[in-house]
Design a protein around this motif. Structure first.
Motif, short mmCIF file in Angstrom:
data_model
loop_
_atom_site.label_atom_id
_atom_site.label_comp_id
_atom_site.label_asym_id
_atom_site.label_seq_id
_atom_site.Cartn_x
_atom_site.Cartn_y
_atom_site.Cartn_z
N ALA A 101 0.86 -1.18 0.00
CA ALA A 101 0.00 0.00 0.00
C ALA A 101 0.90 1.23 0.00
CB ALA A 101 -0.92 0.01 1.22
N ASP B 51 2.28 4.95 1.04
CA ASP B 51 2.27 6.07 2.00
C ASP B 51 1.70 5.75 3.37
OD1 ASP B 51 3.16 8.71 2.25
OD2 ASP B 51 1.13 9.49 2.07
N ALA B 52 1.86 4.54 3.86
CA ALA B 52 1.43 4.22 5.22
C ALA B 52 2.43 4.78 6.23
CB ALA B 52 1.31 2.71 5.40
N ASP B 53 1.99 4.95 7.45
CA ASP B 53 2.90 5.40 8.51
C ASP B 53 3.78 4.26 9.01
OD1 ASP B 53 2.14 8.07 8.54
OD2 ASP B 53 0.50 7.71 9.93
N TYR C 41 4.55 -0.11 8.29
CA TYR C 41 4.35 -1.41 7.64
C TYR C 41 4.94 -2.48 8.57
CZ TYR C 41 3.82 1.37 3.35
OH TYR C 41 3.43 2.29 2.40
N GLN D 18 -4.36 -6.70 12.32
CA GLN D 18 -4.32 -5.24 12.19
C GLN D 18 -3.73 -4.67 13.47
OE1 GLN D 18 -4.85 -3.13 9.49
NE2 GLN D 18 -3.77 -1.86 10.96
N ARG E 281 7.64 5.28 9.61
CA ARG E 281 7.95 6.58 9.02
C ARG E 281 8.88 7.34 9.97
NH1 ARG E 281 5.23 9.18 5.02
NH2 ARG E 281 3.28 8.01 5.33
N THR F 80 -2.01 5.39 9.69
CA THR F 80 -2.21 4.21 8.83
C THR F 80 -1.14 3.18 9.12
OG1 THR F 80 -0.96 5.34 7.08
CG2 THR F 80 -3.37 5.43 6.96
N ILE F 81 -1.56 1.98 9.49
CA ILE F 81 -0.64 0.88 9.78
C ILE F 81 -1.05 -0.30 8.89
CG2 ILE F 81 0.21 -0.71 11.55
CD1 ILE F 81 -0.37 1.39 13.65
N VAL F 82 -0.11 -0.78 8.09
CA VAL F 82 -0.42 -1.76 7.05
C VAL F 82 0.31 -3.08 7.30
CG1 VAL F 82 -0.14 -2.29 4.59
CG2 VAL F 82 -0.93 -0.02 5.30
#
Length: 251
Positions: free
Chosen positions: A108, A110-112, A114, A138, A158, A187-189
């Motif tokens: 994905a 631009d997540a904060d 991964y 999640q 990030r 956002t955490i992916v």
């Protein structure tokens, strides 16, 4: 537009001539092109530096000086990093495959944060299977209440969300560090794949009691006293059940 952020990979090492090249090659052989590789060496005397020197032209920054412990060294690496994201791949650990970083960032844009799953390996680099603490479907900052469910080598954060490691914790500051960053993340992916190989052992095993006390104090700070006490009963039961089935802990 393609998502091609720069990843700062930081390796901390001190007198580990046996493993340093394996770790370095797992970084240097990544198919992903935008990697800033930083090595922080504690002034090794066993030949480690000579191994590092073989690859010096492919290393962005090499710091070799005495430090005041692992988290002092890790803070030096963080301070030197300029990438969009950071990950620690310390001596003895590896990326899971040569295309791991590429696949993580394809998950994905631009997540904060991964993250992914970790395989445990022994001193001979042989697989011990998946970590006992499986990565949650999640992840949020609350998910460490039953233990460190994501290993340090399996989380990309990030850089703008990171802060220095709290050196009042000598063995478990990575837990505190990840929680602080995760609390700020929007956002955490989950990459939904194995992303790292983790060498079992280290100081947290050698000083297990101190490590457990620090983890308890960190959990108490973030989750509260009563929940932490209750959660530790669950942790103990899960550990005992895993030991009965596998005769090892795979932490």
């Amino acid at each position: 537009m393609p998502f091609n952020p720069t990843l700062s990979v930081i390796t901390i090492v001190y007198n580990n001539v046996r493993d340093i090249e394996r770790t370095m090659l797992s970084v240097l052989n990544q198919t992903y092109p935008n990697i800033e590789y930083i090595i922080v060496d504690g002034k090794s005397t066993d030949g480690t530096l000579q191994i590092i020197e073989l690859y010096k032209t492919r290393i962005a920054k090499l710091i070799s000086e005495k430090d005041e412990g692992i988290y002092d060294a890790m803070n030096k690496g963080l301070a030197a990093a300029t990438g969009d994201y950071v990950i620690f791949m310390n001596s003895g650990d590896e990326f899971y495959r040569t295309d791991t970083v590429e696949k993580v960032f394809e998950t994905a844009p631009d997540a904060d944060i991964y993250y992914g799953e970790t395989e445990m390996i022994n001193d001979a680099a042989e697989s011990l299977g998946q970590r006992r603490h499986k990565a949650p479907a999640q992840f949020t900052w609350r998910d460490f209440k039953f233990g460190m469910s994501i290993s340090h080598q399996a989380i990309y954060i990030r850089r703008s969300l990171t802060e220095p490691y709290n050196r009042k914790y000598q063995l478990s500051a990575d837990i505190d560090w990840i929680i602080r960053a995760a609390k700020k993340a929007k956002t955490i992916v989950n990459a939904n794949r194995y992303v790292a190989k983790y060498l079992v052992g280290g100081m947290s095993k050698a000083k297990h009691r101190q490590s457990l006390q620090e983890r308890y104090n960190i959990m108490k700070e973030y989750y509260g006293l009563v929940p932490t006490v209750l959660n530790h009963f669950v942790i103990a039961v899960n550990l005992a059940w895993y030991w009965l089935r596998h005769k090892r802990t795979n932490d």
